[in-house]
Design an enzyme around this catalytic site. Structure first.
Site, PDB file in Angstrom:
ATOM      1  N   HIS A 164       0.835  -1.211   0.000  1.00 27.53           N
ATOM      2  CA  HIS A 164       0.000   0.000   0.000  1.00 27.53           C
ATOM      3  C   HIS A 164       0.865   1.255   0.000  1.00 27.53           C
ATOM      4  O   HIS A 164       1.242   1.780   1.047  1.00 27.53           O
ATOM      5  CB  HIS A 164      -0.963   0.005   1.193  1.00 27.53           C
ATOM      6  CG  HIS A 164      -2.124   0.937   0.983  1.00 27.53           C
ATOM      7  ND1 HIS A 164      -3.390   0.493   0.662  1.00 27.53           N
ATOM      8  CD2 HIS A 164      -2.201   2.287   0.993  1.00 27.53           C
ATOM      9  CE1 HIS A 164      -4.194   1.534   0.501  1.00 27.53           C
ATOM     10  NE2 HIS A 164      -3.488   2.642   0.697  1.00 27.53           N
TER      11      HIS A 164
ATOM     12  N   HIS B 103       1.103   4.910  -2.410  1.00 33.65           N
ATOM     13  CA  HIS B 103       0.617   5.715  -3.531  1.00 33.65           C
ATOM     14  C   HIS B 103       1.777   6.412  -4.234  1.00 33.65           C
ATOM     15  O   HIS B 103       2.796   6.691  -3.628  1.00 33.65           O
ATOM     16  CB  HIS B 103      -0.411   6.748  -3.051  1.00 33.65           C
ATOM     17  CG  HIS B 103      -1.665   6.119  -2.543  1.00 33.65           C
ATOM     18  ND1 HIS B 103      -2.685   5.748  -3.379  1.00 33.65           N
ATOM     19  CD2 HIS B 103      -2.050   5.751  -1.300  1.00 33.65           C
ATOM     20  CE1 HIS B 103      -3.665   5.205  -2.656  1.00 33.65           C
ATOM     21  NE2 HIS B 103      -3.293   5.182  -1.393  1.00 33.65           N
TER      22      HIS B 103
ATOM     23  N   HIS C 102      -9.902   0.614  -1.584  1.00 37.00           N
ATOM     24  CA  HIS C 102      -9.840   1.181  -0.234  1.00 37.00           C
ATOM     25  C   HIS C 102     -11.206   1.002   0.444  1.00 37.00           C
ATOM     26  O   HIS C 102     -12.246   1.194  -0.182  1.00 37.00           O
ATOM     27  CB  HIS C 102      -9.570   2.680  -0.283  1.00 37.00           C
ATOM     28  CG  HIS C 102      -8.144   3.052  -0.553  1.00 37.00           C
ATOM     29  ND1 HIS C 102      -7.486   2.664  -1.670  1.00 37.00           N
ATOM     30  CD2 HIS C 102      -7.269   3.796   0.168  1.00 37.00           C
ATOM     31  CE1 HIS C 102      -6.252   3.161  -1.630  1.00 37.00           C
ATOM     32  NE2 HIS C 102      -6.089   3.849  -0.532  1.00 37.00           N
TER      33      HIS C 102
ATOM     34  N   GLU D  62     -11.599   2.860   6.233  1.00 36.91           N
ATOM     35  CA  GLU D  62     -10.625   3.831   6.737  1.00 36.91           C
ATOM     36  C   GLU D  62     -11.398   5.021   7.306  1.00 36.91           C
ATOM     37  O   GLU D  62     -11.456   5.219   8.500  1.00 36.91           O
ATOM     38  CB  GLU D  62      -9.685   4.283   5.607  1.00 36.91           C
ATOM     39  CG  GLU D  62      -8.680   5.343   6.043  1.00 36.91           C
ATOM     40  CD  GLU D  62      -8.016   6.051   4.857  1.00 36.91           C
ATOM     41  OE1 GLU D  62      -8.521   5.975   3.732  1.00 36.91           O
ATOM     42  OE2 GLU D  62      -6.982   6.726   5.092  1.00 36.91           O
TER      43      GLU D  62
ATOM     44  N   ASP E 219       1.400   4.063   2.859  1.00 36.02           N
ATOM     45  CA  ASP E 219       0.352   4.889   2.252  1.00 36.02           C
ATOM     46  C   ASP E 219       0.962   6.089   1.507  1.00 36.02           C
ATOM     47  O   ASP E 219       1.150   6.016   0.295  1.00 36.02           O
ATOM     48  CB  ASP E 219      -0.663   5.325   3.329  1.00 36.02           C
ATOM     49  CG  ASP E 219      -2.050   5.580   2.767  1.00 36.02           C
ATOM     50  OD1 ASP E 219      -2.252   5.363   1.561  1.00 36.02           O
ATOM     51  OD2 ASP E 219      -2.929   6.003   3.533  1.00 36.02           O
ATOM     52  N   ASP E 220       1.221   7.181   2.216  1.00 31.89           N
ATOM     53  CA  ASP E 220       1.791   8.387   1.606  1.00 31.89           C
ATOM     54  C   ASP E 220       2.908   8.936   2.484  1.00 31.89           C
ATOM     55  O   ASP E 220       2.710   9.933   3.187  1.00 31.89           O
ATOM     56  CB  ASP E 220       0.707   9.473   1.449  1.00 31.89           C
ATOM     57  CG  ASP E 220      -0.419   9.031   0.530  1.00 31.89           C
ATOM     58  OD1 ASP E 220      -0.139   8.749  -0.648  1.00 31.89           O
ATOM     59  OD2 ASP E 220      -1.573   8.966   1.000  1.00 31.89           O
TER      60      ASP E 220
HETATM   61 ZN   LIG Z   1      -4.255   4.613   0.382  1.00 27.82          ZN
END
Ligand SMILES: [Zn+2]
Length: 339
Positions: free
Chosen positions: A16, A18, A200, A203, A281-282
């Site tokens: 995961h 991005h 997704h 969340e 994630d980021d």
């Molecule tokens: Zn994500």
């Protein structure tokens, strides 16, 4: 005293991450300078911005920062650099397999259209994989803020490039907008084309969004999925079917899904037998990369080394890596624990 095993040496798969969000902060500053982009202060402060994505304003602010960072990726060279550095960072953190997700729509205008954008990205992934030795594949992610027909177009494109390194199809952005079932055709196209469905869910919204991903999109993996912890029956369903949740603890705390690292229900999912693949994630916006997620499990949830090894195995098993890559990584995990 037992020696502390180094989590950056624990082999793992990263499922995961991005595209723009994987950028090094220093690279963002250089690219902004190159193109004369004035970045929002939150991106130049040298520490992760405070975000509250649990309300819509907070999520909008997060998206604005993401868009500002993305606007600094303009040329094929920038794309190649981004992917190579993402691979280098992953290798440094013990990753042996990386699946990076991207919505090519956002890059298409500057790269000459959708098809050139996809080809530039896939070539960059190939090159980075060769240069770093890291196995890498791509998930194409549709944006749930856009029309479901756009998602179908993307799904067809993803299937068309399945033999060039695309392994999955995702769905990202604000879970509070639209219904998962609006995207069921796009996911059917992706699945029929042999791609893994990894939307997704769970969340920003609760267990219902995870159930929608399972029922309507036939998800094989869930991006995040942490809020399944609120529903024991759903946990059992995920465990029975061995649906991997791509859990991103630092992201959850940064976006206000949970207040503190110790509030992320890693234990609940683990004890319920739900496979997890911890992810960053980021990292550009949340300030930590892959190994740091395992550190959170160790430090805030008292995961033992044997349990951390099991988390790493779950990430490998949940990946789209070829069997021989999985076997090698699983071997490495045993070696980390017992060697
Ligand atoms: Zn994500």
């Amino acid at each position: 005293m037992e020696h502390v095993r180094d989590l950056t040496l624990l082999p793992k798969a990263h499922l995961h991450l991005h595209f723009t969000g994987s950028m090094r902060p220093s690279t963002l500053l250089e690219l902004a300078d190159k193109y004369g982009v004035r970045l929002p202060d939150a991106l130049t402060a040298g520490e992760p911005p405070k975000l509250r994505a649990t309300d819509e304003r907070g999520w909008f602010r997060f998206q604005r920062l993401y868009d500002a960072a993305r606007s600094c990726l303009r040329e094929p060279d920038d794309i190649r650099r981004l992917v190579r550095e993402a691979a280098e960072e992953d290798v440094r953190d013990g990753s042996g397999w990386l699946e990076i997700q991207v919505d090519p729509t956002s890059y298409a205008p500057l790269l000459g259209g959708m098809i050139p954008a996809v080809e530039i990205i896939l070539d960059a992934v190939d090159a980075a994989s060769r240069e770093t030795g890291l196995g890498m594949r791509v998930l194409i992610a549709a944006n749930r803020m856009k029309h479901p027909l756009d998602a179908r177009t993307l799904a067809r494109l993803a299937v068309r490039y399945a033999d060039r390194g695309i392994v999955g199809f995702g769905l990202s952005n604000d879970e509070r907008r639209g219904m998962a079932r609006d995207f069921d055709r796009a996911f059917a196209i992706a699945r029929e084309g042999g791609l893994l469905a990894a939307p997704h869910g769970g969340e920003l919204t609760g267990p219902a969004s995870v159930r929608d991903c399972l029922d309507d999109l036939h998800a094989a993996r869930i991006g995040h999925g942490v809020r399944a912890a609120e529903d024991p029956r759903l946990l059992k369903r995920l465990a029975d079917r061995q649906i991997t949740c791509e859990v991103c603890p630092a992201s959850n705390v940064a976006l206000g899904v949970y207040e503190r690292p110790e509030d992320v229900p890693l234990r609940t999912l683990f004890e319920a037998g739900v496979p997890m693949a911890l992810g960053a994630d980021d990292p550009l916006l949340f300030g930590s990369r892959l190994a740091a997620q395992y550190e959170i499990a160790r430090r805030h949830h008292a995961f033992t080394d044997a349990e951390l090894a099991e988390l790493a195995r779950q990430s490998v098993r949940g990946s789209a890596a070829p069997d021989e890559v999985k076997a090698k990584l699983l071997d490495g995990i045993d070696h980390w624990l017992n060697g």
